[in-house]
Design an enzyme around this catalytic site. Structure first.
Site, PDB file in Angstrom:
ATOM      1  N   TRP A  50      -6.746   5.329 -14.816  1.00 52.20           N
ATOM      2  CA  TRP A  50      -7.155   6.424 -15.713  1.00 52.20           C
ATOM      3  C   TRP A  50      -5.919   6.940 -16.437  1.00 52.20           C
ATOM      4  CZ3 TRP A  50     -12.118   9.122 -15.648  1.00 52.20           C
ATOM      5  CH2 TRP A  50     -12.140  10.269 -16.448  1.00 52.20           C
ATOM      6  N   ASP A  51      -5.816   6.625 -17.716  1.00 50.24           N
ATOM      7  CA  ASP A  51      -4.613   6.934 -18.475  1.00 50.24           C
ATOM      8  C   ASP A  51      -4.836   8.134 -19.388  1.00 50.24           C
ATOM      9  OD1 ASP A  51      -2.005   6.653 -19.283  1.00 50.24           O
ATOM     10  OD2 ASP A  51      -2.214   4.595 -19.995  1.00 50.24           O
ATOM     11  N   MET A  52      -3.736   8.726 -19.860  1.00 50.78           N
ATOM     12  CA  MET A  52      -3.748   9.826 -20.833  1.00 50.78           C
ATOM     13  C   MET A  52      -2.358   9.880 -21.440  1.00 50.78           C
ATOM     14  SD  MET A  52      -2.934  13.105 -21.747  1.00 50.78           S
ATOM     15  CE  MET A  52      -2.157  13.724 -20.264  1.00 50.78           C
TER      16      MET A  52
ATOM     17  N   ARG B  89       0.932   9.573 -30.394  1.00 52.60           N
ATOM     18  CA  ARG B  89       0.600   8.151 -30.206  1.00 52.60           C
ATOM     19  C   ARG B  89      -0.639   7.760 -31.029  1.00 52.60           C
ATOM     20  NH1 ARG B  89      -1.489   4.389 -25.535  1.00 52.60           N
ATOM     21  NH2 ARG B  89      -0.096   2.615 -25.741  1.00 52.60           N
TER      22      ARG B  89
ATOM     23  N   ASP C 216      -5.761  -4.058 -18.619  1.00 55.69           N
ATOM     24  CA  ASP C 216      -5.261  -2.833 -19.224  1.00 55.69           C
ATOM     25  C   ASP C 216      -5.815  -2.672 -20.642  1.00 55.69           C
ATOM     26  OD1 ASP C 216      -3.117  -0.709 -20.081  1.00 55.69           O
ATOM     27  OD2 ASP C 216      -2.690  -1.072 -17.971  1.00 55.69           O
TER      28      ASP C 216
ATOM     29  N   ASP D  77       6.263   5.040 -16.575  1.00 53.94           N
ATOM     30  CA  ASP D  77       6.182   3.859 -17.434  1.00 53.94           C
ATOM     31  C   ASP D  77       7.476   3.064 -17.411  1.00 53.94           C
ATOM     32  OD1 ASP D  77       3.583   4.196 -18.177  1.00 53.94           O
ATOM     33  OD2 ASP D  77       4.002   4.964 -20.187  1.00 53.94           O
TER      34      ASP D  77
END
Length: 781
Positions: A475-477, A441, A364, A542
């Protein structure tokens, strides 16, 4: 199957019918949507709305043609404003000559059996037929095509709208929704799914009353706040009885769902792209295409509607490369290590995870640049050699030697201001020229409406995937959109960003067809059918707390199949809620979907490790059922939530019983299963031995001398002494299981424990296996 006589259109699936007709005024009138019916010789009189007199002060659409017809009181298939319809319409246009008044007339239709659609938007595949209804506004020469797709086996329809400007004058598209469905009210309620970060998919049920119920995303994405999925049902409908309609949108940006009840009892349902900050300019020859809305109907309750949607997503939305492909068990290092890892620590985690059934190791966030926290480095995907001295190639090779596949986390759409990419291209971020951009963030979003940014992401990700044996991508955002730029046509910005995102995803999936991509956006911030068209599974939330996940995963199941839900078993106490939950419960909840681990096994005690090996073995043996089985919710109450999955041949089932709050002297429990083929079944409750520490000071009732229940001696004894597992095992006929079901062993009621007592605490879960057996063979597990 589409049947027409050029005036009446009947769209049939296996079990449903959708009917409309063209009237003498040039409007298209909606007649029927529901369980399949037979219409002889196109005689639709019995199912059509009866219009005999004009009502009150309503505006008559064309008095010289039909002096009684008002758009405001008529069930319409496609409507438009300023001609007497005062409900919310799916379209709003403007140009210099017409202003806001565009009078669309039916022009004709096209019926396609050989369907080839080229679009920048995700499109469902495998439709049996496509029907396009053409409308024309003669003064402006603007054309609207309302397109239907029919999916016979899934009992699902897809619909969108395409606006084409064939006139000389530019046209502003201010609203272009994908769906309009008019019907008379039948004591309906509407369920939307709202929430926030780590608290997705709270079901919000409202009665349909005069006025408008609107759920709308304004974050730039489909969002945690309100999923595009929604449900309309008769207030008396249940899991397996009554009228239910389920709707969704194949789109990942701002969306708009409205259910409106007007004065004359008409309910209008509209869905599509949000009109918030939306203004799309069409010059001559330009067109605008709305995303597809999809919808189904059931007169057999919510479960059948769920099944229809699940079948549709698995067969007609998910990338065919991964259709019915079993998903691997992953171990993700994030909650175990966060940013603080070394190569040796990762390899140690991979080795231990392999013992407990992991098949794919996912590295990660934190593997690149100066990414030691979330305030810098994002955007610079050069490997951090201090953490990974052998690079991604070397790490992947070592992971593969352990016997695991290797996967990698990216967040390609985002960027920290403390990064080399930002220093080189500050103009690539989403920002308004009049003010300092707001951070989310500690980061900004790259402007994917720009081709150079799209190209950069495609090439950058491709270079990394070509560098090592990477078989999975997360694939994160991690933020919402803000500060949209003050550029010409900025009313197009939100949509053009999403089109850019789809271009990037489409190209990468094309280049790497065997790589399993998992969508993630701080969990479920972008859990939608648009993403699922490219990435076959999505990180659901999450929040890995099993109790919270019960509601989240259950509500996703209204429209998304288990194969799309990525669920991880994390450590206890949980990092999001600090709640302590047993390993059995964490497994039981995560099993219904795509399972994974997100913990350090070095921090797991022996009891949980031993139990994990048993449970992961059970999951793998029945992985096809858990990921692709037919899901049904079962009758539940305030104390428990139940569901089942059924194998394709209907000879095997798994039922989960999830207890929310335990009570003293609990009532006896029945357990039933729906849909099994007739025959005898072995029922196995997989009894659980109990850690003696769970019983606190009660351990002294069996100890010959006093022991501190929280002391070292009890901890030592717990490795050797277990409280007995209850045994719930029967051979029973399917007729029993399909009625009231079997009576389970009584629960703990503070009066003793043996192999016939089920110990169920708050937030505890059990699953039961049902397997078809020949009458002479009842010993198979």
């Amino acid at each position: 199957m589409v049947i027409t006589n050029d005036k009446v259109f009947i769209l049939n699936t296996k079990d449903l019918s959708y009917v409309f007709h063209v009237d003498e005024t040039g409007l298209v009138i909606h007649d029927y949507f529901g369980q399949r019916i037979e219409v002889d010789n196109f005689e639709i009189g019995p199912i059509s709305q009866k219009i005999s007199v004009a009502k009150g002060t309503t505006v008559i659409y064309k008095e010289d043609v039909n002096p009684n017809l008002s758009m405001d009181t008529t069930l319409l298939e496609f409507s438009f404003p300023h001609k007497g319809d005062y409900k919310g319409t799916p379209i709003l246009l403007k140009n210099e000559k017409n202003g806001y008044v565009f009078d669309f007339q039916y022009e004709g239709y096209t019926l396609n059996k050989d369907i080839h659609i080229e679009s920048e938007l995700p499109t469902p595949h495998g439709a049996n037929e496509e029907l396009i209804i053409h409308f024309i506004e003669k003064e402006s020469q603007v054309r609207v095509d309302v397109r239907f797709m029919v999916f016979e086996e899934s009992d699902v329809y897809a619909r969108n709208m395409v606006i084409i400007n064939n006139g000389e004058a530019p046209v502003d598209v201010l609203k272009a929704l994908s769906l309009q469905l008019d019907m008379f009210n039948n004591n309906y309620t509407v369920t939307h799914f709202t929430g926030g970060w780590a608290s997705e998919m709270h079901d919000d049920v409202l009665p349909v009353k005069p006025g408008r119920i609107v759920h709308e995303s304004l974050t730039g994405f489909s969002s945690h706040k309100t999923n595009p999925l929604f449900v309309i049902r008769n207030a008396n409908a249940s899991l397996d009885h009554g009228e239910v309609m389920i709707f969704n949108l194949m789109y990942s940006g701002n969306h708009f769902n409205q259910v409106e009840l007007e004065t004359y009892g008409i309910v209008r349902v509209t869905s599509g792209i949000s009109p918030f900050c939306f203004d799309f300019k069409l010059n001559k020859g330009d067109k605008f295409e709305a995303p597809y809305a999809v919808f189904t109907y059931s007169n057999q309750g919510v479960n059948q509607g769920r099944i229809n949607m699940h079948n549709f997503v698995n067969a007609n939305v998910v990338n065919p490369e991964f259709k019915e492909v079993l998903r691997p068990v992953v171990i993700n290092n994030w909650e175990g290590t966060n940013f603080k890892f070394t190569e040796s620590r990762l390899l140690s985690l991979a080795k231990s995870a392999k013992k407990y059934g992991a098949e794919l190791f996912v590295l990660d966030d934190g593997w690149f640049s100066t990414r030691n926290n979330d305030s810098e480095g994002l955007g610079d995907y050069d490997v951090n050699k201090k953490k990974l001295p052998h690079g991604l190639e070397g790490l992947a090779q070592r992971i593969n030697k352990i016997g695991l596949k290797f996967g990698l986390w990216f967040e390609p759409e985002s960027i920290n201001q403390k990064s080399k990419l930002y220093e080189a291209h500050p103009d690539w971020v989403i920002a308004n020229q009049t003010s300092k951009p707001s951070l989310g963030r500690h980061q900004l979003l790259l402007d994917l409406s720009k081709k150079e940014v799209q190209d950069y992401i495609i090439e950058n990700v491709s270079n990394i995937l070509n560098r090592a044996n990477i078989e999975y991508v997360k694939w994160d955002m991690n933020r919402h959109m803000s500060d949209i730029p003050s550029i010409p046509n900025n009313g197009e910005f939100f949509h053009r960003y999403i089109l850019g995102l789809y271009h990037v995803m489409r190209e990468l999936v094309k280049r790497f067809p065997k790589v399993l991509f998992e969508g993630c956006a701080s969990g479920g911030n972008r859990f939608d059918l648009g993403i699922l068209s490219f990435f076959p599974q999505i990180w659901a939330s999450d929040d890995t707390d099993a109790f919270e996940r019960l509601r989240i995963q259950y509500n996703y199941s209204y429209g998304y199949p288990l194969s799309t839900l990525s669920n991880h078993i994390s450590s206890t106490p949980n990092q999001q809620t600090l709640r302590e939950i047993s390993i059995n419960t964490r497994f039981t909840v995560a099993m219904f979907g795509v399972i994974g681990y997100e913990l350090l096994f070095s921090e797991v005690d022996k009891f949980d490790k031993d139990r994990s090996q048993v449970l992961i073995g059970t999951y793998k043996k029945r992985r096809e059922i858990f990921q692709f089985g037919e899901f049904r919710a079962l009758d539940s109450n305030d104390h428990s939530l139940r569901w089942q999955v059924l194998s394709e041949d209907k000879k095997h089932a798994v039922v989960a019983v999830n207890y929310i709050h335990q009570e003293i002297n609990p009532q006896e429990t029945y357990l039933s299963v729906k849909g099994l083929v007739p025959g005898k079944y072995l029922v196995n409750g997989l009894g659980i031995e109990h850690d003696i520490r769970e019983f606190g000071n009660l351990v002294n009732l069996i100890s010959p001398f006093y022991v501190n229940p929280k002391g070292g001696l009890v901890k030592l004894l717990s490795h050797f002494i277990k409280m007995p597992a209850d045994i719930d095992q029967y051979v029973v006929d399917s007729s029993v299981l399909d009625s009231n079901g079997i009576k389970l062993n009584p629960q703990w009621s503070a009066s003793g424990i043996n192999e016939k007592v089920r110990v169920m605490r708050d937030f505890s879960s059990r699953f039961y296996l049902f397997d078809y057996v020949e009458e002479e063979n009842t010993n198979e597990n």
